[in-house]
Design a protein around this motif. Structure first.
Motif, short mmCIF file in Angstrom:
data_model
loop_
_atom_site.label_atom_id
_atom_site.label_comp_id
_atom_site.label_asym_id
_atom_site.label_seq_id
_atom_site.Cartn_x
_atom_site.Cartn_y
_atom_site.Cartn_z
N LEU A 98 0.87 -1.13 0.06
CA LEU A 98 0.13 -0.13 -0.04
C LEU A 98 0.82 1.26 0.11
CD1 LEU A 98 -2.95 -1.16 2.53
CD2 LEU A 98 -2.94 -1.28 -0.03
N ASP A 99 2.23 1.18 -0.13
CA ASP A 99 3.09 2.41 0.03
C ASP A 99 2.87 3.16 -1.32
OD1 ASP A 99 4.09 1.52 2.22
OD2 ASP A 99 6.19 1.75 1.64
N GLY A 100 2.23 4.34 -1.02
CA GLY A 100 2.11 5.57 -2.17
C GLY A 100 0.89 5.20 -3.01
N VAL A 101 -0.21 4.06 -2.50
CA VAL A 101 -1.22 3.82 -3.16
C VAL A 101 -2.38 4.50 -2.49
CG1 VAL A 101 -2.73 1.87 -4.12
CG2 VAL A 101 -0.32 1.59 -3.82
N ASP A 102 -3.18 5.23 -3.10
CA ASP A 102 -4.32 5.86 -2.64
C ASP A 102 -5.69 5.61 -3.21
OD1 ASP A 102 -2.37 7.84 -1.45
OD2 ASP A 102 -2.21 8.91 -3.43
N GLY A 103 -6.84 6.00 -2.15
CA GLY A 103 -8.25 5.94 -2.54
C GLY A 103 -8.40 4.49 -2.78
N LEU A 104 -9.44 4.11 -3.86
CA LEU A 104 -10.00 2.82 -4.05
C LEU A 104 -8.82 1.87 -4.61
CD1 LEU A 104 -13.57 3.69 -4.86
CD2 LEU A 104 -12.81 2.78 -2.50
N ASP A 105 -7.84 2.52 -5.20
CA ASP A 105 -6.75 1.67 -5.85
C ASP A 105 -6.14 0.72 -4.76
OD1 ASP A 105 -7.00 2.40 -8.40
OD2 ASP A 105 -5.27 3.85 -8.37
N GLN A 106 -6.20 1.15 -3.58
CA GLN A 106 -5.86 0.14 -2.45
C GLN A 106 -6.43 -1.18 -2.49
OE1 GLN A 106 -6.43 2.34 1.35
NE2 GLN A 106 -4.87 3.68 0.79
N ARG A 107 -7.43 -1.54 -3.08
CA ARG A 107 -7.94 -2.62 -3.09
C ARG A 107 -7.22 -3.77 -4.09
NH1 ARG A 107 -10.90 0.24 -7.09
NH2 ARG A 107 -11.68 -0.86 -8.94
N TYR A 108 -6.24 -2.97 -5.16
CA TYR A 108 -5.31 -4.09 -6.02
C TYR A 108 -4.20 -4.64 -5.12
CZ TYR A 108 -8.22 -1.93 -9.60
OH TYR A 108 -9.24 -1.71 -10.44
#
Length: 362
Positions: free
Chosen positions: A207-217
């Protein structure tokens, strides 16, 4: 999982949900034609017990990956035993496990065999329907996958649909499978921390540097896939034609406000579009697990309930959800689940002609 990204949580948590369905006719006319009901006031009933993310293991207490929630691995066995006892007292005929019944710490032939014996004894005395979570993959318990997706007729008026949250997933052991190949491509494209292609836990800080709903990936989630979504569409149309109402059960949540962002299905957008069009007036409740702290949201009148895990929540108690159907609508009453409880109505009506705009997608 950490609490970041939570939109809405249960105000009164619950680890086990009893679905007590006290049903009338969902479609009196069709029932009369089928010869199943003789009078409009005859009641059709069924009961379910539901639990998620038990993650039992015969090991001392530990912590989650973020070191923010303590995990009591042995507690799950007692929760299941007590739940079965209560379900039998209430006349429940089927229990639903939403996945992650045994923790990945049971990996290995001897430990897994021992855990299965203990859990099997705790589950005795009631019929079970099982879904699959990420920990089933860790333990190489692939048998339940062959049985998903499936539709279970609970009664004359209610159907339970069990979906496979990992039809598109890198957790599958077959690296040549289309679902695996698609999932790997999606993760490498959507999550910059996974572009090197190493999907193992701990190999990268997902999750480093991953924001919003992209965290589901992230690798512990997955997608329903186009094939399963088509199958679901067929089942919802069939239910509509037969005058039935549907309860949908998944492991990974399908609503972004019913869980943390990193616990959401990759193709939740397509799923919600389908549930709000073909499922309009048919789908009365959606149940999920995976997010150990639980959550709740609605899409139109349909409640989406994410069950908390007894692994991390010793104070969670049972709640009751009562479903009733009439010729024109179904109502769901949740007691002990939400602040002030909650009541929701699903109206019998045609499918929506236009898909709503829902952010996200695979």
């Amino acid at each position: 999982m950490p609490a970041t990204g939570r939109y809405l949580t249960l105000l009164v948590p619950v680890s086990v949900i009893m679905l007590l369905t006290n049903l009338e006719a969902a479609s009196v006319a069709s029932a009369r034609r089928a010869g199943r009901l003789k009078k409009s006031n005859e009641v059709d009933s069924a009961t379910l017990g539901v639990i998620a993310d038990v993650q039992y293991a015969d090991r001392d207490d530990g912590w989650d990956y973020s070191k923010s929630h303590k995990r009591a691995y042995r507690r799950g066995l007692h929760v299941v035993k007590n739940s079965v006892k209560e379900w039998r007292r209430r006349g429940v005929t089927m229990a639903v496990n939403l996945g992650d019944l045994l923790d990945g710490w049971n990996y290995g032939e001897a430990k897994l065999a021992s855990a299965k014996v203990a859990m099997g004894e705790a589950m005795e005395g009631i019929q079970w329907a099982h879904n699959v979570g990420n920990h089933e993959f860790y333990n190489r318990e692939y048998g339940v996958l062959a049985d998903l997706p499936k539709a279970i007729d609970l009664s004359q008026r209610w159907t339970l649909i069990m979906l496979n949250s990992y039809a598109v997933s890198v957790l599958t052991p077959n690296t040549t499978d289309r679902g695996y190949v698609t999932a790997r491509k999606v993760l490498m494209t959507k999550n910059k921390n996974l572009r090197a292609g190493d999907m193992r836990p701990g190999a990268a800080k997902w999750l480093d540097g991953v924001d919003g709903l992209d965290q589901r990936y992230i690798p512990v989630n997955g997608g329903l896939g186009m094939g399963q979504l088509f199958w679901l569409s067929v089942q919802l149309r069939k239910a509509r034609l037969e005058g039935r109402y549907v309860v949908v059960a998944t492991h990974v949540p399908l609503h972004p406000m019913a869980c943390q962002r990193e616990d959401l299905a990759w193709d939740y957008k397509q799923a919600l579009n389908l549930l709000s069009t073909e499922g309009r007036g048919v789908v009365s409740l959606v149940l999920s697990g995976h997010d150990h702290q639980g959550g709740f949201a609605t899409l139109g009148p349909t409640p989406f309930i994410t069950l908390p895990s007894p692994l991390e929540n010793p104070s969670f108690s049972s709640a009751t959800v009562t479903l009733r159907a009439t010729p024109t609508h179904a109502t769901i009453t949740a007691e002990g689940l939400l602040q002030g409880n909650g009541e929701y109505a699903t109206r019998r009506e045609p499918a929506a002609a236009v898909m709503p705009e829902i952010p996200g997608g695979l």
